[in-house]
Scaffold this motif. Structure first.
Motif, PDB file in Angstrom:
ATOM      1  N   ARG A 119      37.675  -4.098 -51.425  1.00 30.44           N
ATOM      2  CA  ARG A 119      38.492  -2.899 -51.260  1.00 30.44           C
ATOM      3  C   ARG A 119      37.687  -1.771 -50.604  1.00 30.44           C
ATOM      4  NH1 ARG A 119      43.293  -3.108 -53.853  1.00 30.44           N
ATOM      5  NH2 ARG A 119      43.586  -4.755 -55.415  1.00 30.44           N
ATOM      6  N   GLU A 120      36.444  -1.651 -51.013  1.00 28.11           N
ATOM      7  CA  GLU A 120      35.575  -0.622 -50.438  1.00 28.11           C
ATOM      8  C   GLU A 120      35.345  -0.884 -48.956  1.00 28.11           C
ATOM      9  OE1 GLU A 120      31.070   1.229 -51.040  1.00 28.11           O
ATOM     10  OE2 GLU A 120      31.905  -0.174 -52.515  1.00 28.11           O
ATOM     11  N   LYS A 121      35.174  -2.154 -48.587  1.00 25.38           N
ATOM     12  CA  LYS A 121      34.956  -2.505 -47.189  1.00 25.38           C
ATOM     13  C   LYS A 121      36.195  -2.196 -46.351  1.00 25.38           C
ATOM     14  CE  LYS A 121      32.754  -4.266 -43.699  1.00 25.38           C
ATOM     15  NZ  LYS A 121      31.651  -3.497 -43.044  1.00 25.38           N
ATOM     16  N   ILE A 122      37.376  -2.501 -46.872  1.00 27.50           N
ATOM     17  CA  ILE A 122      38.622  -2.204 -46.154  1.00 27.50           C
ATOM     18  C   ILE A 122      38.752  -0.702 -45.925  1.00 27.50           C
ATOM     19  CG2 ILE A 122      41.139  -2.214 -46.344  1.00 27.50           C
ATOM     20  CD1 ILE A 122      40.887  -4.906 -47.794  1.00 27.50           C
TER      21      ILE A 122
ATOM     22  N   TYR B  68      55.001 -12.770 -49.927  1.00 28.07           N
ATOM     23  CA  TYR B  68      53.760 -12.236 -49.381  1.00 28.07           C
ATOM     24  C   TYR B  68      53.027 -11.441 -50.458  1.00 28.07           C
ATOM     25  CZ  TYR B  68      56.320 -13.560 -45.259  1.00 28.07           C
ATOM     26  OH  TYR B  68      57.054 -14.282 -44.350  1.00 28.07           O
ATOM     27  N   PRO B  69      52.581 -12.110 -51.509  1.00 22.24           N
ATOM     28  CA  PRO B  69      51.921 -11.389 -52.608  1.00 22.24           C
ATOM     29  C   PRO B  69      50.637 -10.721 -52.154  1.00 22.24           C
ATOM     30  CG  PRO B  69      51.575 -13.752 -52.813  1.00 22.24           C
ATOM     31  CD  PRO B  69      52.566 -13.569 -51.704  1.00 22.24           C
ATOM     32  N   GLN B  70      50.328  -9.599 -52.789  1.00 27.49           N
ATOM     33  CA  GLN B  70      49.101  -8.885 -52.468  1.00 27.49           C
ATOM     34  C   GLN B  70      47.891  -9.731 -52.893  1.00 27.49           C
ATOM     35  OE1 GLN B  70      48.585  -5.924 -50.941  1.00 27.49           O
ATOM     36  NE2 GLN B  70      50.787  -5.837 -50.523  1.00 27.49           N
ATOM     37  N   PRO B  71      46.906  -9.880 -52.022  1.00 25.38           N
ATOM     38  CA  PRO B  71      45.727 -10.658 -52.400  1.00 25.38           C
ATOM     39  C   PRO B  71      44.917  -9.945 -53.485  1.00 25.38           C
ATOM     40  CG  PRO B  71      45.342  -9.535 -50.325  1.00 25.38           C
ATOM     41  CD  PRO B  71      46.796  -9.320 -50.671  1.00 25.38           C
ATOM     42  N   ILE B  72      44.284 -10.730 -54.313  1.00 27.48           N
ATOM     43  CA  ILE B  72      43.404 -10.174 -55.340  1.00 27.48           C
ATOM     44  C   ILE B  72      42.054  -9.884 -54.699  1.00 27.48           C
ATOM     45  CG2 ILE B  72      42.296 -10.600 -57.552  1.00 27.48           C
ATOM     46  CD1 ILE B  72      44.592 -12.459 -58.244  1.00 27.48           C
ATOM     47  N   LEU B  73      41.678  -8.601 -54.647  1.00 30.65           N
ATOM     48  CA  LEU B  73      40.452  -8.203 -53.976  1.00 30.65           C
ATOM     49  C   LEU B  73      39.423  -7.715 -54.989  1.00 30.65           C
ATOM     50  CD1 LEU B  73      41.990  -6.158 -51.015  1.00 30.65           C
ATOM     51  CD2 LEU B  73      41.280  -8.565 -51.000  1.00 30.65           C
ATOM     52  N   THR B  74      38.181  -7.970 -54.669  1.00 32.85           N
ATOM     53  CA  THR B  74      37.094  -7.441 -55.492  1.00 32.85           C
ATOM     54  C   THR B  74      36.895  -5.970 -55.130  1.00 32.85           C
ATOM     55  OG1 THR B  74      35.386  -7.967 -53.863  1.00 32.85           O
ATOM     56  CG2 THR B  74      35.985  -9.701 -55.453  1.00 32.85           C
TER      57      THR B  74
END
Length: 242
Positions: free
Chosen positions: A149-152, A139-145
């Motif tokens: 990340r700001e939206k999360i 379950y690798p961590q997704p690569i986020l822009t």
């Protein structure tokens, strides 16, 4: 070996296969217990049998049974834990292996593989490292822009604010509801302890034979601490049987 399908990754137009990590290759001096996972045990420790929680580490920490998986950890029923680790068929294999106590951090740990229905005993720090490697593999961590990340973070803060503004939306349990939940949990634990004991009892003849062979070997090698532990275990078992 694990039945987990290997990852297929692509780098610069070329595909690579990555084998799944497994206890045998990742945990030094790991030992496979000749016992399967008792029914109801992990459920009583509030662990679902789901692919994401395939591997479960069990030790004793924070003055209680300590359950770990790739998503976190929690303390749980000492009585369920004790029914398993203190049973003669299991305790025989744990001699000299400190799973932790009120006064000591665990040196060893048990690793339950729900998919293969296996239980491994190994150094705790390596079990911890294995869980991290398994999480990153399966379950690798997704690569986020940065925007994602700001939206999360924004969504999380909005959720917290909603809780502050509308506390009645998630009302606490009433005393009666809480009591009913406690009764359900106690019944589940009682059923689990009975199931664990009945399951492990079937291994007693084989375990007693193994214990007596190990005792003779310890006497020949003058391993006094092992001799004392085995003698105590065998004595307690025969007292119970009488």
């Amino acid at each position: 070996m694990s039945n987990q399908q290997p990852h297929i990754t692509c780098h610069s137009g070329r595909f690579y296969f990555e084998s799944a990590p497994n206890p045998q290759t990742e945990i030094p001096n790991v030992y496979l217990l000749p016992i399967r996972i008792p029914s109801k045990m992990l459920a009583a420790l509030q662990v679902e049998n789901k692919p994401a929680k395939r591997y479960i580490a069990l030790t004793y920490q924070a003055t209680n049974c300590y359950v770990e998986h790739i998503y976190g950890a929690h303390t749980d029923s000492f009585w369920v834990y004790s029914a398993y680790v203190d049973h003669f068929a299991v305790a025989l294999h744990l001699i000299g292996c400190d799973l932790g106590s009120d006064d000591s951090y665990p040196v060893y740990g048990l690793l339950f593989d729900q998919q293969q229905n296996q239980i491994w005993l190994g150094p705790y720090r390596h079990i911890k490292a294995f869980l991290e490697k398994w999480r990153d593999y399966a379950y690798p961590q997704p690569i986020l822009t940065p925007e994602q990340r700001e939206k999360i973070e924004q969504n999380f803060q909005e959720f917290l604010e909603e809780l502050r503004q509308n506390p009645d939306k998630f009302p606490p349990l009433s005393a009666q509801e809480f009591g009913e939940l406690i009764q359900i949990r106690m019944k589940e634990q009682e059923e689990a302890i009975l199931a664990i004991t009945e399951y492990l009892d079937q291994y007693l003849p084989e375990a007693l034979s193994l214990a007596e062979r190990r005792l003779n070997a310890a006497k020949n090698n003058e391993e006094h601490q092992v001799m004392r532990s085995l003698t105590s275990l065998i004595y307690r078992l025969k007292q119970q049987q009488n």
